[in-house]
Structures are given as structure tokens and as C-alpha cells.
Design an enzyme around this catalytic site. Structure first.
Site, PDB file in Angstrom:
ATOM      1  N   TYR A   1       0.847  -1.207   0.000  1.00  0.00           N
ATOM      2  CA  TYR A   1       0.000   0.000   0.000  1.00  0.00           C
ATOM      3  C   TYR A   1       0.876   1.249   0.000  1.00  0.00           C
ATOM      4  O   TYR A   1       0.586   2.223  -0.680  1.00  0.00           O
ATOM      5  CB  TYR A   1      -0.946   0.035   1.207  1.00  0.00           C
ATOM      6  CG  TYR A   1      -1.864  -1.169   1.304  1.00  0.00           C
ATOM      7  CD1 TYR A   1      -2.439  -1.719   0.163  1.00  0.00           C
ATOM      8  CD2 TYR A   1      -2.155  -1.764   2.526  1.00  0.00           C
ATOM      9  CE1 TYR A   1      -3.269  -2.829   0.237  1.00  0.00           C
ATOM     10  CE2 TYR A   1      -2.983  -2.874   2.608  1.00  0.00           C
ATOM     11  CZ  TYR A   1      -3.531  -3.402   1.464  1.00  0.00           C
ATOM     12  OH  TYR A   1      -4.343  -4.505   1.542  1.00  0.00           O
TER      13      TYR A   1
ATOM     14  N   GLU B   1     -10.900 -11.428   7.215  1.00  0.00           N
ATOM     15  CA  GLU B   1     -10.242 -12.073   6.077  1.00  0.00           C
ATOM     16  C   GLU B   1     -11.234 -12.410   4.963  1.00  0.00           C
ATOM     17  O   GLU B   1     -10.892 -12.347   3.788  1.00  0.00           O
ATOM     18  CB  GLU B   1      -9.564 -13.379   6.526  1.00  0.00           C
ATOM     19  CG  GLU B   1      -8.473 -13.213   7.563  1.00  0.00           C
ATOM     20  CD  GLU B   1      -7.225 -12.547   7.002  1.00  0.00           C
ATOM     21  OE1 GLU B   1      -7.082 -12.472   5.766  1.00  0.00           O
ATOM     22  OE2 GLU B   1      -6.401 -12.088   7.801  1.00  0.00           O
TER      23      GLU B   1
HETATM   24 FE   LIG Z   1      -5.176 -11.604   5.632  1.00  0.00          FE
END
Ligand SMILES: [Fe+2]
Ligand SMILES: [Fe+2]
Length: 353
Positions: free
Chosen positions: A135, A195
Site C-alpha cells: 500500500y 479475512e
Molecule cells: Fe489476511
């Protein structure tokens, strides 16, 4: 005998660094409450899926800087103001998710008594850290200097994002503050939601831009992150059914957590993407998020919470996600044997390493 109420309040044991009196016998081994010596003797394991998954995670290895994002620098300037705001905000949100995971997983890992499962979590921690670095690479390369700090600080200035971050971190913090087995189980489910549910509207935003020939380098990076995240999803899809056998828990609580997660995810996505970006609407966001929640529930042996006939409204974006091709964490990851090694064609320059 412990009453059920006492059991919920049981303090989660944390593994000693080395326990010479432990018992690593595979018949004796359990993911939690075992007596591991803490030695990683991987030739003899109880959870062979974990060794297969670990190898898959390692095969997915990639380096952000090897992906070319120069086209995105020009494209960024030509995005609509709404697209740019969404781009910045989603990057900021994803930075939060990967930061909090890097911090949280070690806490959950410290009570895991099957070394092969702990190994997967160690790799997960490494990947979450690397996602943050990717990022930073995107922010520093694509976003003009005068806007960069806005992206890093977006969670400070945007109340919706700030509340969302506080909610997500709060479920993990509850376990740190009160490390009971009940809070541990809740943190595990929260992990699975992060997740399995929280990344994907963001991924779809980037794939949607790529489908319109915009920001192709960013989509390539998210394709790789997406692949890693799905390996993490699979880890929790193995751990949570086992946890449901081990921990006293309430299924209603799990459904409640899923329903809350869907509500928060839609609220945030509507705030940052909304109806102002071609290809995404509040209705498609809701449909996709509920579809995803159903899929994630089924994968841990629970009933879908929403209309069972819901389908993904974004199947046309799958060609950007790489999740259906051979490069994806393969369905045969349970095999301990590495059957093939496939890197995305977008990654070049391996011989230079
Ligand atoms: Fe992850
Ligand atoms: Fe990640």
C-alpha cells in the site's frame, strides 16, 4: 468439573517458549489446549492440511515493486473526483485492516498448540506486513505528494472509517483486555470476518476500474493481495470448525457477528463508493456482501443467513481477480505435495533477485 459458565471465563493458556516436558505425539496434539514442546517437527504432523497450506502460501510469494504501476500515475489524475476519493479511502481502510492483522494474529497464535498451524499463522503475519508495504508503494508512487498524508490520515478525519476501525479493533482488544476462552473464540470469528468479508468490496472497486482500462497496475497488486487473503480465509475455514468442537460457543452469536459485519461493510462501502461510481451501486454492494457472507458461513458448516439464491453481481470481474485461474491458491492445497508452481504473468524480473 467446570461449569459451562466457568469454562467461558477460562483464561486462555499461552505457550511457553520451550516446554521440554511437552508431548508432541500426533494422537495427543490439538490446535488449542495441547502440550506442545514448541518444536516445529514438521515430518510428523496431525494437521497435514496445514503443511500443504503453508507451502501454497509460500508459493504465492511476490514483491510489490516488481509490478509496474506507472500507467496508474497518469490514470489517477484522470479519475473522477468520486473515484479518486474512493481510491484514497479504500487504500486507507485496507492499510488499517492489514495493520491490525499484523498486530492481532501474534496474540491468537500464542495459544495455538499445533506447530504446523502456528507455522501458517507465522506466514500470514509476514504477508499482512508485506501488504502494508505494498500500500505504501502504491501511495508513494501513484498519489501526488500533497494528497498522500490525507490518505494515511483518512481514518483520523473520516468519522465513518474511524468508527469502523474502532469496531473491528475492539473485538480483538476485548480478548487482550480479558483473555478468556470466550473472547478468544470471538476474536477468531472476527478474524474470519476480516479475512473473508471485509476486503472484497474494496477489491471489486479496483477490478471495476481495471475493467474500464483504468489503474491496471493497482488491479495487479490487488490480484496478488486477493490471492494471499484467500489463503488466510482457508486457514480460518479449517480452524473455526475445529474451534467450534473445542470451545463452548453460541451459534446465534456467530450469526449475529456475521449480520453486524454485513451491515457495517455495506455502510462503509456506501459511504466511500456509494452510487457515484460506474459499475457499482448500493444495491450491488448489498447483494455481493450478503452473497459473500452466505458463502463464508457455508464454508464453516453453518446455514446461510440471507436469501440462498443470491449470486455475485460481479462475476464479470473475476477475470481480473485471478481467483479462478491456475495462479490462484489452488483447490488442491490440502495436498502436502507441491504439484506446480505458477506465478502471475504480471510478475517479472525473478532472475534479478
Ligand atoms: Fe489476511
Ligand atoms: Fe493482508
Amino acid at each position: 468439573m467446570c461449569s459451562q459458565k466457568d469454562m467461558l471465563k477460562t483464561r486462555m493458556p499461552v505457550n511457553p517458549i520451550f516446554n521440554p516436558d511437552g508431548n508432541d505425539d500426533t494422537l495427543h496434539r490439538t490446535i488449542w489446549f495441547g502440550e506442545t514442546t514448541n518444536l516445529m517437527q514438521l515430518n510428523d504432523v496431525r494437521y497435514s492440511w496445514a503443511v500443504g497450506l503453508y507451502k501454497q502460501m509460500r508459493q504465492n510469494f511476490w514483491i510489490p515493486e516488481k509490478l509496474d504501476i506507472t500507467q496508474d500515475v497518469t490514470d489517477y489524475v484522470n479519475l473522477t473526483p468520486d473515484e479518486r476519493r474512493a481510491f484514497d479511502g479504500i487504500l486507507s481502510y485496507l492499510t488499517f485492516l492489514d495493520s491490525v492483522q499484523t498486530c492481532n494474529i501474534p496474540h491468537l497464535k500464542s495459544s495455538v498448540t499445533a506447530p504446523e498451524v502456528s507455522l501458517c499463522m507465522a506466514e500470514q503475519i509476514s504477508q499482512e506486513g508485506m501488504h502494508n508495504q505494498s500500500y505504501q508503494y502504491m501511495i508513494e508512487t501513484i498519489i501526488p505528494t500533497d494528497r498522500r498524508s490525507n490518505v494515511y490520515d483518512f481514518w483520523r478525519t473520516d468519522k465513518v472509517l474511524r468508527d469502523r476501525c474502532k469496531f473491528i479493533a475492539g473485538l480483538y482488544q476485548d480478548y487482550i483486555d480479558h483473555p478468556t476462552s470466550e473472547n478468544y473464540f470471538t476474536a477468531l470469528v472476527a478474524d474470519y470476518l476480516l479475512e473473508g468479508l471485509y476486503f472484497y468490496n474494496g477489491f471489486c472497486f479496483f477490478y471495476n476500474l481495471a475493467s474500464r482500462m483504468l489503474m491496471p497496475g493497482s488491479a495487479d497488486i490487488f490480484k496478488m493481495i486477493n490471492r494471499d487473503e484467500l489463503s488466510h480465509v482457508r486457514l480460518y475455514q479449517k480452524m473455526i470448525p475445529e474451534a467450534m468442537q473445542t470451545f463452548t460457543h453460541s451459534k446465534d452469536r456467530i450469526y449475529e457477528m456475521f449480520d453486524n459485519a454485513v451491515r457495517h461493510e455495506c455502510l462503509w462501502t456506501n459511504h466511500i463508493v456509494g452510487d457515484n461510481i460506474l459499475g457499482i451501486t448500493a444495491a450491488s454492494t448489498e447483494q455481493y456482501t450478503k452473497y459473500l457472507a452466505n458463502t463464508r458461513l457455508r464454508a464453516i458448516g453453518l446455514e446461510p443467513l440471507y436469501d440462498e439464491t443470491l449470486k455475485s453481481p460481479y462475476t464479470h470481474l473475476e477475470r481480473f481477480s485471478d481467483t479462478k485461474s491456475e495462479g490462484h491458491t489452488k483447490a488442491n492445497f490440502f495436498e502436502a505435495q507441491v504439484t506446480s508452481y505458477m506465478m502471475s504473468s504480471g510478475v517479472s524480473g525473478w532472475d534479478e533477485i
